[in-house]
Design an enzyme around this catalytic site. Structure first.
Site, short mmCIF file in Angstrom:
data_model
loop_
_atom_site.label_atom_id
_atom_site.label_comp_id
_atom_site.label_asym_id
_atom_site.label_seq_id
_atom_site.Cartn_x
_atom_site.Cartn_y
_atom_site.Cartn_z
CD GLU A 183 -87.44 12.90 -28.79
OE1 GLU A 183 -87.15 13.23 -27.62
OE2 GLU A 183 -88.16 11.92 -29.05
N GLY A 213 -86.67 10.91 -20.72
CA GLY A 213 -87.24 10.02 -19.73
C GLY A 213 -87.73 8.71 -20.31
N GLY A 214 -88.27 8.77 -21.55
CA GLY A 214 -88.83 7.57 -22.17
C GLY A 214 -88.01 7.01 -23.31
CB THR A 216 -81.64 7.49 -25.12
OG1 THR A 216 -80.42 8.23 -25.23
CG2 THR A 216 -81.39 6.06 -25.58
CD GLN A 217 -84.46 10.35 -28.90
OE1 GLN A 217 -85.22 9.42 -28.65
NE2 GLN A 217 -84.30 11.36 -28.06
#
Length: 361
Positions: A183, A213-214, A216-217
């Site tokens: 992702e 929402g679920g 972070t990258q």
């Protein structure tokens, strides 16, 4: 350079690079493992139509479903193909629906209505003569990664069934869950494709921060060899446009805006509160009462009583939630970063940028 937020969708590059130009390579023991992108299995093997089969203007379409934790979005991309040049994004059609697929974990049949609604968007945008040559892909992110495996698979199987009945080009492996690293890499490819960082022999690239929402990258191309040596699990390499890129990419599952908020408030993902129970938090205003909905679960909330220590108590809760979960990435002081998704939304909420402005951070 300013870029519209809708163009910063992390899967633009997937359609551009993977479907049209992405090169698949095998592992070499003497060099970093070349990234085996998750969408290669979904799209690799599709026969690319000739220009005559597409349209005389050399356009090609691709349909991407982004199944996030808070909603499902469709992106219908139209690419301009010109001889001896990288494909260019000519147009994007976008629509989002709520809630996310994970909200239907206990009743997968209910997700069908929303998926069919979004497929109608694609049918209206793609010329019908090109339907059977237009790839259709759905990639799910943290919302489904947080679900038990069996529930996630039931949802994916329902989407596969719907896609199989559509007129577009889809295979069984066109529907899958992306892991966090992929992702982040997809987002990095997207922003650097759009800023021109992938169109020269040795161009400067930018880093990316994506707040979902679920999860972070953070993804960037490290310049310091120390970063590569000290973070081997976060280093991935891939070849594209005849160049090899080495990236640092780390995804923090559970630290997306909504999942982190729930954890700070004291709730548990996917578990409703017993009847009459509230989440009491020092991170809410004194004597606040209200409700908050997340992933189709409604939580009753209440702030601490006035006079009780709030700031220190809230800080301790946040520190406890983050303890040993966040690692400091080196090599960032001189690098430009682009932040998007909920970073953009919070910027609008705070008045830092206008709702219709283009964001460049």
């Amino acid at each position: 350079m300013k870029i519209p937020k809708t163009a910063l969708v992390f899967l633009v590059a997937v359609c551009v690079v993977v479907y049209l130009t992405y090169s698949k390579h095998h592992h070499d023991d003497k060099s970093p493992a070349l990234l085996k992108h998750p969408l290669l299995s979904a799209i690799n093997g599709f026969k690319r139509p000739t220009s005559a089969e597409v349209v005389s203007e050399y356009f090609q379409y691709g349909i991407m479903f982004d199944a996030g934790s808070t909603g499902t979005r469709i992106h219908v991309f139209k690419f301009l193909l010109q001889p001896h040049e990288s494909p260019k994004l000519a147009h994007e059609t976008f629509k989002a629906i709520k809630p996310g697929l994970s909200a239907y974990a206990d009743d997968p049949e209910r997700c069908a209505e929303g998926i069919l609604e979004l497929l109608d968007v694609a049918k209206a945008d793609v010329p019908d003569r090109l339907w059977d040559s237009t790839p259709l892909v759905l990639k799910a992110t943290a919302g489904l990664r947080l679900l038990p495996g069996e529930k996630a698979n039931h949802l994916l199987n329902k989407v596969k069934e719907i896609f199989a009945g559509s007129p577009f080009l889809s295979r069984d492996d066109s529907v899958a869950i992306m892991d966090g690293t992929d992702e982040g890499v997809s987002a990095w490819i997207t922003i650097n494709f759009l800023t021109g960082g992938l169109h020269a022999a040795d161009p400067p690239t930018v880093g990316m921060l994506d707040l979902g929402g679920g999860s972070t990258q953070i993804t960037f191309s490290p310049k310091d060899e120390k970063t590569i040596q000290t973070s081997p699990d976060d280093i991935t390499s891939f070849k594209m446009f005849n160049l090899t890129y080495t990236l640092y990419s780390h995804s923090y599952l559970g630290l997306g805006l909504m999942s982190a908020r729930l954890a700070v408030l004291g709730g548990t993902e996917g578990q409703p509160l017993p009847a009459g129970q509230e989440l009491v938090s020092p991170c809410l205003a004194p004597d606040y009462t209200g409700q908050w909905e997340h992933a189709e679960v409604t939580y009753a909330l209440r702030g601490q009583k006035a006079g009780e220590p709030m700031y220190e108590s809230c800080l301790k809760k946040v520190e406890k939630m983050l303890y040993k979960k966040v690692r400091k990435a080196e090599d960032l002081s001189s690098m430009e970063f682009y932040a998007f998704s909920y970073y953009y939304d919070r910027g609008v909420d705070l008045g830092l940028i206008g709702m219709n402005d283009f964001a460049s951070w």
